[in-house]
Scaffold this active site. Structure first.
Site: not given
Length: 320
Positions: A23, A217, A248, A257
């Site tokens: 996701r 992150h 990002c 991440n």
């Protein structure tokens, strides 16, 4: 004489990892994967021992084309036993679709900063929280769990610092809606160990029944340092992404991440149980790399485990 590693020195004896690659990872990637490719990646992760996934998001397919196949992906993986699939939902319509598809939990998300929430879901924080009431009612009597996620917990790319009290207020609201698990999102990699400490201690004060999940992150390179701080505080739930998938969107060129295999490696070396096999994670990371068609930011899948040794005779000797 073999001593088992002193796990208590570092924090929890066991840590739960939720894999968010399918996701959060894929949502920010330029490459669009077929449903069958996503399913193959998930199956490789399950084979490595991963048992919790943030699998997809029931958002507008126009807004996020990478996740347009949410229902198909859930259906494709129906046969997997003992695996928990959660899906992000922005509103009631998303929750209805998630319920229909048959996920194990829905994750309601809201930002701790007003400007990020406006950009992300086109509404104010209080409007988001109000809309969650109806989702909570929808889930009543079903066996689908309600979870929460708070974005920009450690700072906002538009506003800078985010008041810890704002995070606390949202967390309390999630508790009222029946959530036990709430994820604190470090959306653009602004978390630092002191901020992690401040947020976790505040939540223990204002929402003691909550079990926080930390979602870091690696945008500024200290994702695992923040994990270490979380462990020292006794936090035992973390979210990470295979291969470090997912850039990002608001910080061009930034890595996304923290990488699941790097996290599994760190925890394993500290004697903390995850139930996840590092070699299996490295295999899954190779699949992710192949699917993306580019090297991914994770490091352990490139270097191998600490004790994967090279043949000394195959390495050139320095000429002195």
């Amino acid at each position: 004489m073999h001593h088992s590693p002193p796990t208590t020195a570092w924090g929890p004896r066991r840590v739960h990892i939720t894999e968010v690659g399918p996701r959060d990872g894929l949502q920010n990637e330029a490459v669009l994967l077929a449903t069958s490719e996503k399913a193959a990646l998930v199956r490789a992760l399950v084979a490595a021992g991963v048992r919790e996934f943030e699998l997809t998001s029931f958002v507008s397919p126009r807004a996020v084309p990478a996740l347009a196949d949410a229902a198909e992906l859930v259906a494709e993986l129906k046969d997997l036993e003992g695996v928990h699939f959660s899906a992000l939902v922005p509103n009631l319509r998303g929750a209805e679709r998630a319920l229909e598809a048959g996920v194990d939990s829905v994750v309601l998300f809201v930002s701790a900063s007003e400007s990020h929430n406006a950009k992300n879901v086109n509404g104010s924080v209080s409007e988001s929280l109000q809309a969650f009431e109806r989702v909570s009612q929808l889930l009543e009597g079903s066996d689908v769990e309600l979870r929460g996620a708070i974005a920009t917990c450690f700072g906002c790319p538009f506003e800078g610092n985010v008041d810890v009290a704002a995070v606390g207020r949202i967390a309390r609201r999630f508790v009222e809606l029946g959530a036990v698990h709430v994820s604190l999102g470090d959306t653009t990699g602004m978390a630092t160990p002191p901020l992690v400490t401040e947020r976790i201690l505040h939540l223990r004060d204002v929402a003691p029944s909550l079990s926080p999940t930390l979602h870091f992150h690696n945008t500024r390179g200290i994702g695992l340092a923040n994990v270490m701080q979380g462990l020292a505080l006794g936090v035992d739930r973390y979210e990470s992404s295979i291969g470090g998938l997912g850039g990002c969107p608001f910080a061009p060129g930034a890595s996304g991440n923290i990488a699941s295999e790097d996290l599994v490696y760190l925890l394993g070396e500290m004697g903390i149980e995850t139930g996840i096999d590092l070699e299996g994670m490295i295999d899954a990371a190779r699949i992710a790399t192949r699917l993306m068609g580019r090297p991914l930011p994770a490091q352990v899948s490139k270097a191998g485990p600490r004790l994967s040794l090279s043949d000394c005779s195959a390495v050139a000797t320095a000429k002195g």
